[in-house]
Design a protein around this motif. Sequence first.
Motif, PDB file in Angstrom:
ATOM      1  N   ALA A 102       0.833  -1.209   0.000  1.00 20.32           N
ATOM      2  CA  ALA A 102       0.000   0.000   0.000  1.00 20.32           C
ATOM      3  C   ALA A 102       0.865   1.257   0.000  1.00 20.32           C
ATOM      4  N   ILE A 103       1.938   1.245   0.774  1.00 26.75           N
ATOM      5  CA  ILE A 103       2.849   2.395   0.821  1.00 26.75           C
ATOM      6  C   ILE A 103       3.488   2.608  -0.545  1.00 26.75           C
ATOM      7  N   LEU A 104       3.876   1.525  -1.172  1.00 26.20           N
ATOM      8  CA  LEU A 104       4.494   1.606  -2.493  1.00 26.20           C
ATOM      9  C   LEU A 104       3.506   2.143  -3.527  1.00 26.20           C
ATOM     10  N   GLU A 105       2.268   1.623  -3.501  1.00 29.07           N
ATOM     11  CA  GLU A 105       1.245   2.065  -4.442  1.00 29.07           C
ATOM     12  C   GLU A 105       0.920   3.552  -4.282  1.00 29.07           C
ATOM     13  N   LYS A 106       0.902   4.012  -3.026  1.00 32.71           N
ATOM     14  CA  LYS A 106       0.553   5.414  -2.766  1.00 32.71           C
ATOM     15  C   LYS A 106       1.763   6.338  -2.846  1.00 32.71           C
ATOM     16  N   LYS A 107       2.911   5.765  -3.158  1.00 32.24           N
ATOM     17  CA  LYS A 107       4.153   6.540  -3.305  1.00 32.24           C
ATOM     18  C   LYS A 107       4.475   7.332  -2.035  1.00 32.24           C
ATOM     19  N   LYS A 108       4.365   6.658  -0.887  1.00 28.82           N
ATOM     20  CA  LYS A 108       4.638   7.288   0.407  1.00 28.82           C
ATOM     21  C   LYS A 108       5.863   6.676   1.084  1.00 28.82           C
ATOM     22  N   VAL A 109       6.755   6.088   0.295  1.00 24.89           N
ATOM     23  CA  VAL A 109       7.923   5.398   0.835  1.00 24.89           C
ATOM     24  C   VAL A 109       8.811   6.349   1.632  1.00 24.89           C
ATOM     25  N   ALA A 110       9.121   7.510   1.086  1.00 23.58           N
ATOM     26  CA  ALA A 110      10.054   8.445   1.739  1.00 23.58           C
ATOM     27  C   ALA A 110       9.549   8.871   3.121  1.00 23.58           C
ATOM     28  N   LYS A 111       8.252   9.126   3.244  1.00 24.57           N
ATOM     29  CA  LYS A 111       7.690   9.550   4.535  1.00 24.57           C
ATOM     30  C   LYS A 111       7.834   8.442   5.582  1.00 24.57           C
ATOM     31  N   HIS A 112       7.500   7.220   5.192  1.00 23.06           N
ATOM     32  CA  HIS A 112       7.588   6.107   6.144  1.00 23.06           C
ATOM     33  C   HIS A 112       9.047   5.766   6.461  1.00 23.06           C
ATOM     34  N   LEU A 113       9.913   5.904   5.488  1.00 21.26           N
ATOM     35  CA  LEU A 113      11.340   5.673   5.718  1.00 21.26           C
ATOM     36  C   LEU A 113      11.870   6.659   6.753  1.00 21.26           C
ATOM     37  N   GLU A 114      11.507   7.924   6.627  1.00 21.59           N
ATOM     38  CA  GLU A 114      11.943   8.944   7.580  1.00 21.59           C
ATOM     39  C   GLU A 114      11.424   8.645   8.986  1.00 21.59           C
ATOM     40  N   MET A 115      10.159   8.222   9.070  1.00 22.60           N
ATOM     41  CA  MET A 115       9.574   7.914  10.372  1.00 22.60           C
ATOM     42  C   MET A 115      10.265   6.715  11.018  1.00 22.60           C
ATOM     43  N   SER A 183      14.099  -2.399   3.912  1.00 23.97           N
ATOM     44  CA  SER A 183      13.120  -2.614   2.841  1.00 23.97           C
ATOM     45  C   SER A 183      12.625  -1.290   2.282  1.00 23.97           C
ATOM     46  N   LEU A 184      12.267  -0.377   3.168  1.00 24.92           N
ATOM     47  CA  LEU A 184      11.795   0.939   2.720  1.00 24.92           C
ATOM     48  C   LEU A 184      12.894   1.698   1.985  1.00 24.92           C
ATOM     49  N   TYR A 185      14.120   1.569   2.463  1.00 25.78           N
ATOM     50  CA  TYR A 185      15.242   2.251   1.815  1.00 25.78           C
ATOM     51  C   TYR A 185      15.441   1.711   0.397  1.00 25.78           C
ATOM     52  N   ALA A 186      15.387   0.390   0.242  1.00 30.38           N
ATOM     53  CA  ALA A 186      15.538  -0.202  -1.094  1.00 30.38           C
ATOM     54  C   ALA A 186      14.386   0.222  -2.008  1.00 30.38           C
ATOM     55  N   PHE A 187      13.156   0.255  -1.473  1.00 33.41           N
ATOM     56  CA  PHE A 187      12.024   0.735  -2.266  1.00 33.41           C
ATOM     57  C   PHE A 187      12.246   2.186  -2.697  1.00 33.41           C
ATOM     58  N   LYS A 188      12.790   2.998  -1.804  1.00 32.45           N
ATOM     59  CA  LYS A 188      13.054   4.403  -2.147  1.00 32.45           C
ATOM     60  C   LYS A 188      14.049   4.485  -3.289  1.00 32.45           C
ATOM     61  N   ILE A 189      15.104   3.702  -3.232  1.00 32.63           N
ATOM     62  CA  ILE A 189      16.107   3.700  -4.299  1.00 32.63           C
ATOM     63  C   ILE A 189      15.462   3.278  -5.619  1.00 32.63           C
ATOM     64  N   LEU A 190      14.647   2.243  -5.558  1.00 28.36           N
ATOM     65  CA  LEU A 190      14.019   1.724  -6.788  1.00 28.36           C
ATOM     66  C   LEU A 190      13.008   2.691  -7.363  1.00 28.36           C
ATOM     67  N   SER A 191      12.381   3.496  -6.519  1.00 24.87           N
ATOM     68  CA  SER A 191      11.317   4.372  -7.023  1.00 24.87           C
ATOM     69  C   SER A 191      11.816   5.770  -7.394  1.00 24.87           C
ATOM     70  N   GLU A 192      13.052   6.080  -7.103  1.00 22.57           N
ATOM     71  CA  GLU A 192      13.579   7.419  -7.437  1.00 22.57           C
ATOM     72  C   GLU A 192      13.844   7.559  -8.917  1.00 22.57           C
TER      73      GLU A 192
END
Length: 192
Positions: A102-115, A183-192
């Motif tokens: 859901a986080i990936l679909e909504k493109k909210k990875v960076a926010k959750h990674l920071e938290m 996991s969130l960090y890798a998703f962030k790299i992949l989605s940038e």
Amino acid sequence: MDLSQAFKTQFLESFGVVLQDEDVASAVQSVLERSLAGDVVDRSTLEMLNEDLQSQVETLLSHLGIFQTTERRESCDLWQTVHFLCSSLEDLDNEIMPLLEAILEKKKVAKHLEMVACVLEWILSGEEGSTFVSPTHLLTDEEAAVAAEMLQICELDAEAKTDSVTCLWNNEASSKLASLYSSLYAFKILSE
């Protein structure tokens, strides 16, 4: 990584299969290990998966250029990051996968990674018995609810408040939080 937006979108859409079944992450990780070592991998390595998942994983791996016998495309740059991501996902409970999707679909990875980074920093500081409250600017109410659920799965006593998450200190959660962060960090790299 300098990848086209169309490629990234197509790849991330096909990546959802990894979050649907724990065997998929292991299979993708195994194929990538062999590919990174220079081995030629064929589709028969995926026979352990059911037919539907096998087809979806083949699509994902094709996007990565795994089954190409000619020159490997730009996607080879992703192999190590995807391998790292699959390794991180193996250490997480299956309950967290739909939340990550859901986080990936909504493109909210960076926010959750920071938290999660803030929570990890707080836990690693060793302030036993303390309480963590996420910065209020960081998350919306809906995002805070998802974050609290993820943190609970990672063995933290977390509660969603208006625009924030409150957690009670638990050092035993640090391992799962580190995997979630990875996991969130890798998703962030992949989605940038």
